[in-house]
Design a protein around this motif. Structure first.
Motif, mmCIF file in Angstrom:
data_model
loop_
_atom_site.group_PDB
_atom_site.id
_atom_site.type_symbol
_atom_site.label_atom_id
_atom_site.label_comp_id
_atom_site.label_asym_id
_atom_site.label_seq_id
_atom_site.Cartn_x
_atom_site.Cartn_y
_atom_site.Cartn_z
ATOM 1 N N ASP A 1 0.831 -1.199 0.000
ATOM 2 C CA ASP A 1 0.000 0.000 0.000
ATOM 3 C C ASP A 1 0.868 1.252 0.000
ATOM 4 O OD1 ASP A 1 -2.675 1.254 0.225
ATOM 5 O OD2 ASP A 1 -1.958 1.900 2.188
ATOM 6 N N ARG A 2 1.879 1.269 0.836
ATOM 7 C CA ARG A 2 2.781 2.419 0.911
ATOM 8 C C ARG A 2 3.493 2.627 -0.428
ATOM 9 N NH1 ARG A 2 6.262 1.036 5.138
ATOM 10 N NH2 ARG A 2 4.483 1.307 6.491
ATOM 11 N N GLY A 3 3.984 1.547 -1.016
ATOM 12 C CA GLY A 3 4.671 1.654 -2.304
ATOM 13 C C GLY A 3 3.753 2.133 -3.405
ATOM 14 N N TRP A 4 2.533 1.642 -3.422
ATOM 15 C CA TRP A 4 1.561 2.041 -4.437
ATOM 16 C C TRP A 4 1.217 3.524 -4.291
ATOM 17 C CZ3 TRP A 4 -3.816 3.225 -3.829
ATOM 18 C CH2 TRP A 4 -4.510 3.332 -5.044
ATOM 19 N N ARG A 5 1.071 3.979 -3.069
ATOM 20 C CA ARG A 5 0.738 5.384 -2.839
ATOM 21 C C ARG A 5 1.906 6.297 -3.160
ATOM 22 N NH1 ARG A 5 -4.050 5.931 -0.721
ATOM 23 N NH2 ARG A 5 -5.044 4.064 0.080
ATOM 24 N N GLN A 6 3.130 5.838 -2.958
ATOM 25 C CA GLN A 6 4.305 6.652 -3.243
ATOM 26 C C GLN A 6 4.632 6.679 -4.729
ATOM 27 O OE1 GLN A 6 7.337 4.986 -0.760
ATOM 28 N NE2 GLN A 6 6.570 5.982 1.073
ATOM 29 N N ARG A 7 4.116 5.711 -5.449
ATOM 30 C CA ARG A 7 4.415 5.601 -6.883
ATOM 31 C C ARG A 7 4.127 6.900 -7.619
ATOM 32 N NH1 ARG A 7 0.260 2.306 -10.227
ATOM 33 N NH2 ARG A 7 -0.815 4.141 -9.520
ATOM 34 N N ASP A 8 2.994 7.498 -7.339
ATOM 35 C CA ASP A 8 2.601 8.722 -8.036
ATOM 36 C C ASP A 8 2.656 9.943 -7.124
ATOM 37 O OD1 ASP A 8 2.088 7.365 -10.417
ATOM 38 O OD2 ASP A 8 0.061 6.865 -9.783
ATOM 39 N N ALA A 9 3.488 9.873 -6.096
ATOM 40 C CA ALA A 9 3.564 10.987 -5.142
ATOM 41 C C ALA A 9 4.032 12.269 -5.822
ATOM 42 C CB ALA A 9 4.482 10.628 -3.980
ATOM 43 N N GLY A 10 4.854 12.161 -6.859
ATOM 44 C CA GLY A 10 5.351 13.340 -7.552
ATOM 45 C C GLY A 10 4.373 13.894 -8.570
ATOM 46 N N ALA A 11 3.331 13.161 -8.872
ATOM 47 C CA ALA A 11 2.342 13.610 -9.853
ATOM 48 C C ALA A 11 1.521 14.756 -9.272
ATOM 49 C CB ALA A 11 1.426 12.445 -10.230
ATOM 50 N N PRO A 12 1.074 15.657 -10.114
ATOM 51 C CA PRO A 12 0.282 16.783 -9.602
ATOM 52 C C PRO A 12 -1.055 16.289 -9.049
ATOM 53 C CG PRO A 12 0.319 16.790 -12.002
ATOM 54 C CD PRO A 12 1.266 15.716 -11.554
ATOM 55 N N SER A 13 -1.545 17.014 -8.053
ATOM 56 C CA SER A 13 -2.835 16.653 -7.458
ATOM 57 C C SER A 13 -3.955 16.949 -8.449
ATOM 58 C CB SER A 13 -3.057 17.446 -6.174
ATOM 59 O OG SER A 13 -3.251 18.814 -6.488
ATOM 60 N N ALA A 14 -5.136 16.473 -8.146
ATOM 61 C CA ALA A 14 -6.294 16.713 -9.015
ATOM 62 C C ALA A 14 -6.580 18.200 -9.126
ATOM 63 C CB ALA A 14 -7.506 15.964 -8.476
ATOM 64 N N ILE A 15 -6.400 18.925 -8.039
ATOM 65 C CA ILE A 15 -6.649 20.371 -8.065
ATOM 66 C C ILE A 15 -5.614 21.067 -8.946
ATOM 67 C CG2 ILE A 15 -6.632 22.453 -6.627
ATOM 68 C CD1 ILE A 15 -7.911 20.746 -4.412
ATOM 69 N N SER A 16 -4.357 20.649 -8.822
ATOM 70 C CA SER A 16 -3.310 21.237 -9.665
ATOM 71 C C SER A 16 -3.577 20.963 -11.138
ATOM 72 C CB SER A 16 -1.943 20.671 -9.286
ATOM 73 O OG SER A 16 -1.622 21.005 -7.978
ATOM 74 N N ALA A 17 -3.996 19.764 -11.450
ATOM 75 C CA ALA A 17 -4.301 19.415 -12.838
ATOM 76 C C ALA A 17 -5.461 20.253 -13.366
ATOM 77 C CB ALA A 17 -4.608 17.929 -12.947
ATOM 78 N N LEU A 18 -6.479 20.457 -12.532
ATOM 79 C CA LEU A 18 -7.629 21.272 -12.931
ATOM 80 C C LEU A 18 -7.202 22.728 -13.153
ATOM 81 C CD1 LEU A 18 -10.646 21.498 -13.447
ATOM 82 C CD2 LEU A 18 -10.962 21.821 -10.986
ATOM 83 N N ARG A 19 -6.363 23.251 -12.278
ATOM 84 C CA ARG A 19 -5.870 24.618 -12.450
ATOM 85 C C ARG A 19 -5.105 24.765 -13.761
ATOM 86 N NH1 ARG A 19 -3.791 25.491 -6.379
ATOM 87 N NH2 ARG A 19 -5.765 26.178 -5.499
ATOM 88 N N GLU A 20 -4.264 23.789 -14.065
ATOM 89 C CA GLU A 20 -3.500 23.828 -15.317
ATOM 90 C C GLU A 20 -4.430 23.826 -16.515
ATOM 91 O OE1 GLU A 20 -0.428 20.867 -15.580
ATOM 92 O OE2 GLU A 20 0.256 21.319 -13.547
ATOM 93 N N ARG A 21 -5.464 22.986 -16.480
ATOM 94 C CA ARG A 21 -6.414 22.955 -17.594
ATOM 95 C C ARG A 21 -7.129 24.292 -17.736
ATOM 96 N NH1 ARG A 21 -9.923 18.058 -16.209
ATOM 97 N NH2 ARG A 21 -11.457 19.254 -17.369
ATOM 98 N N LEU A 22 -7.538 24.887 -16.610
ATOM 99 C CA LEU A 22 -8.217 26.184 -16.652
ATOM 100 C C LEU A 22 -7.290 27.274 -17.200
ATOM 101 C CD1 LEU A 22 -10.198 26.144 -13.288
ATOM 102 C CD2 LEU A 22 -11.154 26.149 -15.594
ATOM 103 N N GLU A 23 -6.032 27.254 -16.779
ATOM 104 C CA GLU A 23 -5.071 28.241 -17.267
ATOM 105 C C GLU A 23 -4.858 28.094 -18.777
ATOM 106 O OE1 GLU A 23 -1.402 28.175 -15.048
ATOM 107 O OE2 GLU A 23 -2.459 28.580 -13.170
ATOM 108 N N ARG A 24 -4.782 26.870 -19.269
ATOM 109 C CA ARG A 24 -4.614 26.656 -20.710
ATOM 110 C C ARG A 24 -5.820 27.181 -21.485
ATOM 111 N NH1 ARG A 24 -2.322 21.436 -19.231
ATOM 112 N NH2 ARG A 24 -4.370 20.532 -19.565
ATOM 113 N N ARG A 25 -7.004 26.995 -20.939
ATOM 114 C CA ARG A 25 -8.206 27.476 -21.609
ATOM 115 C C ARG A 25 -8.264 28.992 -21.616
ATOM 116 N NH1 ARG A 25 -13.205 23.883 -22.233
ATOM 117 N NH2 ARG A 25 -12.111 21.984 -22.792
ATOM 118 N N VAL A 26 -7.938 29.599 -20.485
ATOM 119 C CA VAL A 26 -8.003 31.046 -20.360
ATOM 120 C C VAL A 26 -6.905 31.705 -21.184
ATOM 121 C CG1 VAL A 26 -7.727 32.979 -18.725
ATOM 122 C CG2 VAL A 26 -9.130 31.013 -18.107
ATOM 123 N N ASN A 27 -5.705 31.160 -21.104
ATOM 124 C CA ASN A 27 -4.554 31.757 -21.795
ATOM 125 C C ASN A 27 -4.384 31.207 -23.213
ATOM 126 O OD1 ASN A 27 -3.950 33.190 -19.473
ATOM 127 N ND2 ASN A 27 -2.640 31.557 -18.688
ATOM 128 N N GLY A 28 -5.033 30.157 -23.499
ATOM 129 C CA GLY A 28 -4.774 29.434 -24.725
ATOM 130 C C GLY A 28 -5.473 29.836 -25.909
#
Length: 154
Positions: free
Chosen positions: A127-154
């Motif tokens: 469980d610990r290894g599985w959870r750490q696997r994507d620890a460096g990946a952006p959170s869901a909120i960060s991903a949503l912010r990036e998508r919103l920024e691309r739409r607004v600026n894009g």
């Protein structure tokens, strides 16, 4: 350091089968039928020890099987990864056995308790290894912010 553990359906199914077998052994070992007819202080202490360890061990196995069932549901498409990560966390095993109580149990029962502890620790590491696997990946909120920024600026 080694690569974090990955979990796949084959591993989960294998562990699930192992967990069910171990759970059956636990149920048989801590069954009280035929054990309550003895009397005396030593037998009372042994019954208390059997009750305490039985509760700890069955609780440990219930948590293990529940964790495995959540992962089976995820691999069958019944849970999303978000749901699994949010609700499928395996807590560390905090139910330490009392050495004095363990000494009152049969050698076979003591070995069974140790086997459930080892099994649970394997799941905690997975469980610990599985959870750490994507620890460096952006959170869901960060991903949503990036998508919103691309739409607004894009």
């Amino acid at each position: 350091m080694s690569e974090p553990a990955t979990i796949n359906p084959r591993i989960v199914e294998s562990l699930y089968c192992e967990g069910l077998v171990l759970s059956d052994e636990v149920r048989d070992a801590f069954s009280f039928s035929g054990r309550l007819d003895k009397v005396g202080e030593e037998e009372d202490l042994a019954r208390v020890a059997l009750s305490c360890e039985g509760l700890r061990t069955t609780t440990r196995m219930m948590h293990a099987v529940a964790w495995l069932l959540n992962h089976r549901a995820y691999f069958m498409g019944e849970l999303s990864e978000f749901q699994l990560r949010r609700h499928g966390r395996l807590a560390p095993d905090r139910s330490e056995s009392d050495p004095e109580q363990l000494a009152l149990l049969s050698p076979e029962t003591r070995e069974l308790v140790r086997a459930t502890q080892r099994f649970y620790q394997r799941l905690v590491r997975l469980d610990r290894g599985w959870r750490q696997r994507d620890a460096g990946a952006p959170s869901a909120i960060s991903a949503l912010r990036e998508r919103l920024e691309r739409r607004v600026n894009g």
